[in-house]
Every structure is written in structure tokens, then in C-alpha cells.
Scaffold this motif. Structure first.
Motif, PDB file in Angstrom:
ATOM      1  N   HIS A   1       5.353  24.945  31.809  1.00 18.90           N
ATOM      2  CA  HIS A   1       4.968  23.855  32.141  1.00 18.90           C
ATOM      3  C   HIS A   1       4.645  23.582  33.694  1.00 18.90           C
TER       4      HIS A   1
ATOM      5  N   SER B   1       2.824  22.330  37.302  1.00 12.66           N
ATOM      6  CA  SER B   1       2.385  21.168  37.665  1.00 12.66           C
ATOM      7  C   SER B   1       2.106  21.306  39.329  1.00 12.66           C
TER       8      SER B   1
ATOM      9  N   SER C   1      -1.881  19.633  35.885  1.00 16.89           N
ATOM     10  CA  SER C   1      -0.765  20.112  35.240  1.00 16.89           C
ATOM     11  C   SER C   1      -1.368  21.147  34.379  1.00 16.89           C
TER      12      SER C   1
END
Length: 179
Positions: free
Chosen positions: A59, A61, A84
Motif C-alpha cells: 500500500h 501513499s 495512494s
């Protein structure tokens, strides 16, 4: 690309669970990709790396500022970006990155380089049309903007009356109505 080794994550030694990686991106990062659209870059990448038994979830961002040139006035300004991206890494027989959200790496692979994904995340977070905020609120004073305003057509121009029109055009208009 050897200078981008710091963006390689060896996941074999990591325990199953969640791990965090932080990257500070500046102009030297984009020099490796030969991308020169940014005057200055100050972006922080927070990567949450989740290792599971059969796959990896990443993930990304991005938060920060990029200094770019305005499309209208060519004046540099700081554009804040925030975006993101989620990537799933699976294991298969051969390398495959056809799908933008899923990466398949060979079973024997032990590390993953995330530099390309960081590059794409930042570049795609910048708006397509780059307009200096001073143009929108009217506070920007630049030579280019004043020249554009000077050369813009005035809306006070009177519409030409029928007397100002060349009589030859009237003869041509008659041809349209004659059958």
C-alpha cells in the motif's frame, strides 16, 4: 539503475505480517528515470508492506510538494500532491506485470524493487492541467499574463451592421436562396 538499490525490498527475511518503509523522494530520484518535468520534488512515500503466506500486499501513499511550471504562464509554483496505490504481488511460473494492480513474480524471487511504482504514483498524482493558483484568484502578476490579457480579443467590439458588409457577399447569399 544501480542507484535505485535503496528501493529494493528483500521480502524473504521478513516475518509474516505488516512492515513499514518510508522513502523521501527528491530530484535525484527522477534523474534516474530521465524525467525533467519537475523543478523540485519533496515527496514522502509511506509504504505499508504486508507479507502473507501466499502473496504480498503493498500500500503506497504519497504526500508532498512538486514544483512545476504553469501551463498558461510558465511560472513555477508548488503543487501539493496526495495519492495512494495498492499493489498485490503473487507468485507464479514467470514474471508478469500486464495487470497494473497485480504483479506476478517467479517462485524463486526473493526481493522486489518498488522504484517504478513510486515513480508512476508521483507522476500520475500531478494534475494534467497545471494552473498556477495565482491565476485562479487573480493575485499572480507576471509579464506573460499581462501580455495575454493585452492581446485577448475585446468583447466590446460592435457587431458589423449590414452597411459594413461588402456588397459582394450579399450577391453570394442570393445564390443560396435561388433554386
Amino acid at each position: 539503475m544501480k542507484a535505485l538499490k535503496s528501493y529494493t525490498i528483500p521480502f524473504v527475511g521478513l516475518k509474516i505480517g505488516e512492515h513499514h518503509f518510508d522513502f523521501q523522494i527528491d530530484n535525484t530520484f527522477f534523474e534516474h528515470f530521465e524525467y525533467d518535468e519537475f523543478n523540485a520534488v519533496d515527496v514522502k512515500i509511506d509504504l505499508k508492506f504486508e507479507k502473507k503466506s501466499t502473496l504480498l500486499e503493498l500500500h503506497f501513499s504519497a504526500e508532498g510538494l512538486v514544483n512545476i511550471d504553469c501551463d498558461i504562464t510558465n511560472e513555477p509554483y508548488d503543487q501539493s500532491i496526495s495519492d495512494s496505490f495498492k499493489l498485490v504481488v503473487k507468485f507464479g511460473n514467470e514474471y508478469n506485470d500486464d495487470n497494473e494492480d497485480i504483479l506476478i513474480v517467479p517462485h524463486g524471487e526473493y526481493e522486489i524493487n518498488v522504484a517504478q511504482y513510486i515513480y508512476e504514483l508521483i507522476v500520475l498524482a500531478v494534475p494534467v492541467k497545471r494552473v498556477h493558483p495565482g491565476i485562479e484568484d487573480g493575485t499572480l502578476q507576471s509579464d506573460i499574463l499581462s501580455k495575454l490579457e493585452e492581446l485577448s480579443p475585446n468583447e466590446d467590439i460592435k457587431t458589423k451592421s449590414s452597411e459594413d458588409i461588402d456588397p459582394r457577399w450579399n450577391n453570394l447569399k442570393k445564390l443560396l436562396t435561388d433554386k
